[in-house]
Each structure stands twice: as C-alpha cells, then as structure tokens.
Design a protein around this motif. Structure first.
Motif, mmCIF file in Angstrom:
data_model
loop_
_atom_site.group_PDB
_atom_site.id
_atom_site.type_symbol
_atom_site.label_atom_id
_atom_site.label_comp_id
_atom_site.label_asym_id
_atom_site.label_seq_id
_atom_site.Cartn_x
_atom_site.Cartn_y
_atom_site.Cartn_z
ATOM 1 N N CYS A 185 -4.148 4.527 2.038
ATOM 2 C CA CYS A 185 -4.381 3.163 2.521
ATOM 3 C C CYS A 185 -5.169 2.337 1.519
ATOM 4 O O CYS A 185 -5.254 1.124 1.662
ATOM 5 C CB CYS A 185 -5.082 3.173 3.879
ATOM 6 N N GLU B 295 -7.911 2.059 7.741
ATOM 7 C CA GLU B 295 -7.471 1.177 6.651
ATOM 8 C C GLU B 295 -8.610 0.776 5.718
ATOM 9 O O GLU B 295 -8.524 -0.243 5.032
ATOM 10 C CB GLU B 295 -6.755 -0.072 7.174
ATOM 11 N N SER C 239 0.453 3.944 1.656
ATOM 12 C CA SER C 239 0.690 4.415 3.026
ATOM 13 C C SER C 239 1.881 3.685 3.644
ATOM 14 O O SER C 239 2.734 4.310 4.300
ATOM 15 C CB SER C 239 -0.559 4.229 3.893
ATOM 16 N N ASP C 240 1.968 2.385 3.446
ATOM 17 C CA ASP C 240 3.100 1.612 3.985
ATOM 18 C C ASP C 240 4.397 1.990 3.277
ATOM 19 O O ASP C 240 5.450 2.084 3.906
ATOM 20 C CB ASP C 240 2.829 0.113 3.862
ATOM 21 N N LYS D 204 0.833 -1.202 0.000
ATOM 22 C CA LYS D 204 0.000 0.000 0.000
ATOM 23 C C LYS D 204 0.871 1.256 0.000
ATOM 24 O O LYS D 204 1.972 1.265 0.564
ATOM 25 C CB LYS D 204 -0.922 0.003 1.214
ATOM 26 N N CYS E 208 -4.947 9.090 6.273
ATOM 27 C CA CYS E 208 -3.840 8.717 5.377
ATOM 28 C C CYS E 208 -3.790 9.575 4.118
ATOM 29 O O CYS E 208 -3.020 9.275 3.206
ATOM 30 C CB CYS E 208 -3.978 7.247 4.990
ATOM 31 N N VAL F 56 -2.180 5.949 9.431
ATOM 32 C CA VAL F 56 -3.071 4.877 9.000
ATOM 33 C C VAL F 56 -4.068 4.645 10.133
ATOM 34 O O VAL F 56 -3.690 4.214 11.214
ATOM 35 C CB VAL F 56 -2.291 3.584 8.684
ATOM 36 N N LYS G 108 -6.502 8.586 -0.807
ATOM 37 C CA LYS G 108 -6.402 7.778 0.412
ATOM 38 C C LYS G 108 -5.263 6.783 0.194
ATOM 39 O O LYS G 108 -5.396 5.824 -0.573
ATOM 40 C CB LYS G 108 -7.709 7.041 0.680
#
Length: 184
Positions: A73, A54, A37-38, A35, A61, A51, A71
């Motif tokens: 996530c 999710e 975000s990660d 993702k 996010c 986050v 977004k």
C-alpha cells in the motif's frame, strides 16, 4: 475552461512495466500513482493482498518484492518494474499449501483471516533470513504486522512450527519450494 483542456486533463500519463508476479510475467501500462496493492488486486486478481490501514502500519498488504517484505500500500507499481513479486497465492504449489500456510492452519493462527496473508509473507521473509528464529527474532520479524482480533501466541507458534517443518523437509522439497518462490 475550454473543452480541449478539459479533455487533456483526463489523459493521464502511463508507464510500461514488466513484473514477475508469482512466477508469471506481467507487462502492462499503469499510471505512475497506482499503488502496488491496487495493481495486484485489480490488474492481477490476487485477492490475498489485503488493504487495511493504507498507511503501512497494519502489514495486511505485505508481499515480497525480490524476497523482501514490502508494504504494497506504500509502494507504487512502477517502483517494482523488473522485480519479482510474490503474494500469498504464490506460495502454494499445485494446490498444496506451503509449510508456512499449513503451520498457520494447524496452529489456528487466525480468526477473521484479514491479516493472515501479511503475516504469512512476513514469516516467509523471516524464515528465509533466519531458518531457526528464537522468540525474540520472531517478535522482531513480525513487528510490522498487526492482528486486531486474536492474540499473537498462535501466530508465533505457527512460525515455530513452520521453521521446524522447513528444517525437517527433505532437501529436494526445499529446492522445489525455493525454486517455486524464486520463480515468483
């Protein structure tokens, strides 16, 4: 199951991506399921990306991808290959807060701060599209973000204040800020 097939199951496919993150090119290999975000938090060390749910509901996010609220996530890192990603860290210039960040600070538009970066990024997109939003436009522009620990009045006041600050800023400042955000 043989040991060979067990080893093969651990070899996960990767894809090469190149992304401009806050104005800096990042080229790396990522798993297609990673993702955004990660990727931003783990690969780029940008902890302003929060986050929360999710599920794309809370908006904590939110980042800008090519200037649009996204977004992170719900977005895979491979989907932003070749794009410009701006996080809340990318708004400040030389340690000076962006007028939106300063307005959130001045209007006390946060309590725990978990959702703040998402609200700031949604506000950035809103004011880029509509430099002088009325209350209805502000509510609509921030509708995808949730704050669970404070009221929204201070957040809306911060958006008003940021809009005024940005409209009153000398054009040189706006060009510098636009260039900085555009580089991100």
């Amino acid at each position: 199951m043989s040991s060979e097939s067990s080893t093969q199951s651990l070899d996960r496919p990767t894809e090469e991506i190149t992304v401009s993150v806050n104005g800096e090119a990042v080229s790396t290999s990522v798993e297609p399921r990673l993702k955004l975000s990660d990727f931003l938090r783990q690969e780029c060390g940008l902890r302003g990306v929060r986050v929360g749910c999710e599920h794309g509901v809370c908006g904590a996010c939110t980042v800008l991808v090519d200037g649009k609220s996204t977004k992170s996530c719900l977005t895979y890192a491979v989907q932003v290959d070749g794009s410009e990603v701006t996080t809340v860290e990318g708004l400040s210039t030389d340690g000076d807060l962006h007028p939106i960040q300063e307005a959130f600070h001045q209007e006390h538009a946060l309590q725990c701060g978990f959702c703040t970066s998402g609200f700031v990024m949604a506000t950035k997109e809103l004011l880029d599209r509509n430099p002088d939003p009325d209350e209805e436009a502000i509510e609509e522009g921030l509708a995808d973000n949730i704050c669970r620990c404070t009221g929204y009045q201070n957040i809306y006041s911060a958006v008003d204040r940021a809009a005024e600050e940005l409209m009153d800023a000398p054009s040189d400042d706006l060009e510098d800020r636009t260039d900085s955000a555009g580089d991100a």
